[in-house]
Scaffold this motif. Structure first.
Motif, PDB file in Angstrom:
ATOM      1  N   PHE A  52       4.884   7.227 -13.336  1.00 29.21           N
ATOM      2  CA  PHE A  52       5.779   6.201 -12.808  1.00 29.21           C
ATOM      3  C   PHE A  52       6.039   6.415 -11.322  1.00 29.21           C
ATOM      4  CE2 PHE A  52      10.077   4.712 -11.794  1.00 29.21           C
ATOM      5  CZ  PHE A  52       9.906   3.356 -12.044  1.00 29.21           C
ATOM      6  N   VAL A  53       6.219   7.652 -10.917  1.00 24.06           N
ATOM      7  CA  VAL A  53       6.440   7.965  -9.501  1.00 24.06           C
ATOM      8  C   VAL A  53       5.200   7.610  -8.675  1.00 24.06           C
ATOM      9  CG1 VAL A  53       6.781   9.888  -7.881  1.00 24.06           C
ATOM     10  CG2 VAL A  53       8.180   9.725  -9.928  1.00 24.06           C
ATOM     11  N   ILE A  54       4.023   7.879  -9.191  1.00 26.36           N
ATOM     12  CA  ILE A  54       2.786   7.566  -8.481  1.00 26.36           C
ATOM     13  C   ILE A  54       2.634   6.061  -8.311  1.00 26.36           C
ATOM     14  CG2 ILE A  54       0.263   7.597  -8.691  1.00 26.36           C
ATOM     15  CD1 ILE A  54       0.595  10.386  -9.978  1.00 26.36           C
ATOM     16  N   VAL A  55       2.868   5.301  -9.372  1.00 21.11           N
ATOM     17  CA  VAL A  55       2.761   3.840  -9.292  1.00 21.11           C
ATOM     18  C   VAL A  55       3.809   3.270  -8.347  1.00 21.11           C
ATOM     19  CG1 VAL A  55       3.002   1.707 -10.629  1.00 21.11           C
ATOM     20  CG2 VAL A  55       1.662   3.592 -11.538  1.00 21.11           C
ATOM     21  N   ALA A  56       5.028   3.758  -8.430  1.00 23.72           N
ATOM     22  CA  ALA A  56       6.088   3.269  -7.539  1.00 23.72           C
ATOM     23  C   ALA A  56       5.771   3.587  -6.084  1.00 23.72           C
ATOM     24  CB  ALA A  56       7.435   3.886  -7.943  1.00 23.72           C
ATOM     25  N   GLY A  57       5.230   4.750  -5.825  1.00 22.99           N
ATOM     26  CA  GLY A  57       4.848   5.114  -4.461  1.00 22.99           C
ATOM     27  C   GLY A  57       3.722   4.244  -3.926  1.00 22.99           C
ATOM     28  N   VAL A  83       3.023   1.142  -4.907  1.00 26.53           N
ATOM     29  CA  VAL A  83       3.573  -0.198  -4.683  1.00 26.53           C
ATOM     30  C   VAL A  83       4.403  -0.226  -3.403  1.00 26.53           C
ATOM     31  CG1 VAL A  83       5.204  -1.902  -5.605  1.00 26.53           C
ATOM     32  CG2 VAL A  83       3.487  -0.903  -7.092  1.00 26.53           C
ATOM     33  N   ALA A  84       5.216   0.785  -3.178  1.00 26.38           N
ATOM     34  CA  ALA A  84       6.026   0.837  -1.955  1.00 26.38           C
ATOM     35  C   ALA A  84       5.147   0.933  -0.713  1.00 26.38           C
ATOM     36  CB  ALA A  84       6.988   2.028  -2.015  1.00 26.38           C
ATOM     37  N   ALA A  85       4.106   1.730  -0.765  1.00 25.32           N
ATOM     38  CA  ALA A  85       3.201   1.848   0.377  1.00 25.32           C
ATOM     39  C   ALA A  85       2.451   0.541   0.624  1.00 25.32           C
ATOM     40  CB  ALA A  85       2.209   2.987   0.144  1.00 25.32           C
ATOM     41  N   SER A  86       2.049  -0.146  -0.431  1.00 27.51           N
ATOM     42  CA  SER A  86       1.369  -1.432  -0.281  1.00 27.51           C
ATOM     43  C   SER A  86       2.299  -2.486   0.297  1.00 27.51           C
ATOM     44  CB  SER A  86       0.812  -1.900  -1.627  1.00 27.51           C
ATOM     45  OG  SER A  86      -0.185  -1.039  -2.081  1.00 27.51           O
ATOM     46  N   LEU A  87       3.561  -2.495  -0.133  1.00 29.06           N
ATOM     47  CA  LEU A  87       4.534  -3.432   0.431  1.00 29.06           C
ATOM     48  C   LEU A  87       4.770  -3.170   1.913  1.00 29.06           C
ATOM     49  CD1 LEU A  87       7.249  -3.820  -2.336  1.00 29.06           C
ATOM     50  CD2 LEU A  87       5.846  -5.617  -1.345  1.00 29.06           C
ATOM     51  N   ALA A  88       4.905  -1.897   2.273  1.00 33.13           N
ATOM     52  CA  ALA A  88       5.114  -1.563   3.684  1.00 33.13           C
ATOM     53  C   ALA A  88       3.911  -1.973   4.525  1.00 33.13           C
ATOM     54  CB  ALA A  88       5.378  -0.066   3.828  1.00 33.13           C
ATOM     55  N   ALA A  89       2.713  -1.723   4.015  1.00 26.84           N
ATOM     56  CA  ALA A  89       1.517  -2.107   4.757  1.00 26.84           C
ATOM     57  C   ALA A  89       1.397  -3.621   4.881  1.00 26.84           C
ATOM     58  CB  ALA A  89       0.275  -1.537   4.071  1.00 26.84           C
ATOM     59  N   SER A  90       1.777  -4.352   3.841  1.00 34.01           N
ATOM     60  CA  SER A  90       1.684  -5.811   3.920  1.00 34.01           C
ATOM     61  C   SER A  90       2.679  -6.370   4.921  1.00 34.01           C
ATOM     62  CB  SER A  90       1.888  -6.450   2.548  1.00 34.01           C
ATOM     63  OG  SER A  90       3.224  -6.333   2.116  1.00 34.01           O
ATOM     64  N   PHE A  91       3.871  -5.801   4.999  1.00 40.17           N
ATOM     65  CA  PHE A  91       4.835  -6.253   6.001  1.00 40.17           C
ATOM     66  C   PHE A  91       4.332  -5.981   7.412  1.00 40.17           C
ATOM     67  CE2 PHE A  91       8.287  -5.962   2.673  1.00 40.17           C
ATOM     68  CZ  PHE A  91       8.450  -7.331   2.580  1.00 40.17           C
ATOM     69  N   ILE A  92       3.715  -4.839   7.621  1.00 39.72           N
ATOM     70  CA  ILE A  92       3.156  -4.524   8.935  1.00 39.72           C
ATOM     71  C   ILE A  92       2.036  -5.492   9.294  1.00 39.72           C
ATOM     72  CG2 ILE A  92       1.882  -2.779  10.258  1.00 39.72           C
ATOM     73  CD1 ILE A  92       4.873  -2.181   9.857  1.00 39.72           C
ATOM     74  N   ILE A  93       1.184  -5.815   8.338  1.00 36.81           N
ATOM     75  CA  ILE A  93       0.098  -6.759   8.595  1.00 36.81           C
ATOM     76  C   ILE A  93       0.645  -8.136   8.932  1.00 36.81           C
ATOM     77  CG2 ILE A  93      -1.806  -8.002   7.483  1.00 36.81           C
ATOM     78  CD1 ILE A  93      -2.446  -5.360   6.044  1.00 36.81           C
ATOM     79  N   VAL A  94       1.642  -8.588   8.195  1.00 38.73           N
ATOM     80  CA  VAL A  94       2.225  -9.907   8.463  1.00 38.73           C
ATOM     81  C   VAL A  94       2.920  -9.916   9.815  1.00 38.73           C
ATOM     82  CG1 VAL A  94       3.965 -11.558   7.686  1.00 38.73           C
ATOM     83  CG2 VAL A  94       2.408 -10.534   6.046  1.00 38.73           C
TER      84      VAL A  94
END
Length: 101
Positions: free
Chosen positions: A6-11, A13-24
């Motif tokens: 669960f910690v790995i999946v949450a990490g 997802v959080a990293a993907s969200l942060a990267a998507s915000f930076i890209i946008v």
């Protein structure tokens, strides 16, 4: 073991969200740098962030799984490993999407 997964999946997802915000933010920076344009639509930003999240998580999933698998197999818990692996995964994704300009 389930809590660690669960910690790995949450990490991831959080990293993907942060990267998507930076890209946008990088994509709409030219609009924000012009002060005469005024208000930027929040709905467009949200839609672009979701689309960016789908692309980032889709392209980074397999290289990230390899890095996570290596860390779990060898018992690596160091922050420097995860930072270096994240940078390497990001570089692989950028190189796979068309190279570096």
């Amino acid at each position: 073991m389930l809590a660690r997964a669960f910690v790995i999946v949450a990490g991831f997802v959080a990293a993907s969200l942060a990267a998507s915000f930076i890209i946008v933010l990088a994509a709409i920076y030219p609009e924000w740098s012009d002060l005469h344009l005024g208000y930027i639509d929040r709905d467009w930003f949200g839609i672009a962030a979701v689309v960016g999240f789908v692309f980032v998580s889709g392209f980074a999933l397999l290289p990230a799984l390899v890095a996570i698998g290596l860390a779990e197999a060898f018992g690596i818990r160091a922050l420097t490993y995860y930072a270096a692996a994240g940078a390497a995964v990001g570089a692989l994704v950028i190189a796979g999407l068309g190279g570096f300009d």
